[in-house]
Design an enzyme around this catalytic site. Sequence first.
Site, PDB file in Angstrom:
ATOM      1  CG  ASP A 123     -12.109   4.510  -5.144  1.00 15.52           C
ATOM      2  OD1 ASP A 123     -11.677   3.091  -5.028  1.00 15.52           O
ATOM      3  OD2 ASP A 123     -13.129   5.133  -5.184  1.00 15.52           O
ATOM      4  CB  THR A 124      -6.378   5.671  -1.257  1.00 18.28           C
ATOM      5  OG1 THR A 124      -7.260   6.873  -0.818  1.00 18.28           O
ATOM      6  CG2 THR A 124      -5.212   6.088  -0.955  1.00 18.28           C
ATOM      7  CB  VAL A 125      -2.876   3.642  -4.869  1.00 22.43           C
ATOM      8  CG1 VAL A 125      -3.755   3.278  -6.007  1.00 22.43           C
ATOM      9  CG2 VAL A 125      -2.079   4.956  -5.112  1.00 22.43           C
TER      10      VAL A 125
END
Length: 528
Positions: A349-351
């Site tokens: 997960d990342t933004v």
Amino acid sequence: MRDFQSPGRSPARSTDAMAATSHPLSTLAALDILRAGGNAMDAAICAAAVQAVVEPQSTGIGGDCFALYCPNGSDEVIAFNGSGRAPQGATIDAYRAKGLTEVPRHGPHAVTVPGAIDGWCQLLADHGRLDMAAVLAPAIHYAEHGYVVHDRVAFDWKATQDALAADPHSARIFLPGGQAPSAGDLHRQPELAETLRTIAKNGRAGFYEGPVAEDMVARLQELGGVHTMQDFADTKGDYVTPIAADYRGVRVHQVPPNNQGLTALVMFNLMARHDLTGLDPMGVDKLHLEVEAGRLAFHQRNTRMADPAASAGVVEELLSNAFTDRLAAEMDPTRAMDHLPDADLAMSDTVYISIVDSDRNAVSFINSTYYAFGSAVTAPKSGVVLQNRGHSFKLDPDHPNAIAPGKRPLHTIMPGMVTGAGKALMPFGVMGGDYQPFGHVHVLTNLLDHGMDIQEAIDCPRVFHEKGAVVAETGVPEQTVQGLKARGHKVIAADAPHGGAQAIWIDWDKGTLTGGSDPRKDGLALGY
């Protein structure tokens, strides 16, 4: 042009400024900063801070960041490496003495010192207009007063319940009532609000020194970690020289290793050897090439890319024509390669945040704690969730990515920037852990080779190579799936979407901005 009778949405279009993020509250906060007189860097850091609150499974102030920045729309690309390092006590012998044969995914031994806050402070001081208090104000508000949990956030959150439940402080904050929040629930993080206030007042010292740092270090040491206050005080991000490759008349820029952006450039150089314009973008010929280029590039990543000190000369060699020739000779357009080991890839997960302001300052910004909720270790008083980037390290002393004191791990998060004709053209990025190089290539080839608009290029169904198989999203045509199988690929159905993406294209002739944001996440692109 999309079919208006089919599901989907048009790209965002504007003239003055635009923000594209994976969360509506983040996009809105970035636009508010821009309209209040802030520039693209102010807006990017504000957006990242908001997402550190409202997308806690994907990012946080206990993680790392990278940025690419084109000031005033020029093709000068400034690169920043805001990734943290292993603590000084992190040696192979120390980890093996604890009975470890690999760096675990969760717990204190997976925690590298967070680099994000130092990065935010440096980038804001050097390239922003506003102070830290102004850019952190929206994040503080949402942490204190609460935010509504969005649908993709809830989907990811529920998948991490077991890891959160194993840490009492993570469970107290992130499993209210013993359960992950559902979409539509209100969630608050008052401890994090106070920590953000401390950073707003005291800058990086508010995080790397004093009570906040003491809280993080005490919790890590309580769990058996080797981290010290000095490790936190010594944290410093670096401006680095970006790397690039030419593709279809534009230049694609990445952050150099320890970032994995080089993996995408190797893929672009291989894809450039093929004429894709006549191929079906979702057909077997195109996706076979994409998969095989990715397999070759990831083999190089896994065996050769690491902290710059451990991979000297690798960038120059891997981007050379001679090396591309050698790799290209291994590809068969009609058959899957059978000589490569499995790359052991995975999603995480990342933004990612894309911002362009009215002066055409263009920012490509990415922030992450790696896997969902990082190490699943939360500092009790400060509410900081600590990343698990150390999980990337190896305990093999002969591997370039072997753990060592003060060393940076091989990093998955990778902002991208496209330039051409002396101008910035497009800050862009694709989230999803190891998937990201695949995503950069998939989105840009859709845009540049197949003539899709930005939103179509992002929406387009994806494949990835993991677990020894081509993992296909549900939108990949059955005919293509069967064609890949006929070429020797094992193909399995994806059980979750492949990453997410944002991008903003600058049209200098028309004076307009066009942006897209991935429907695989909750966010959107908006401009004015």
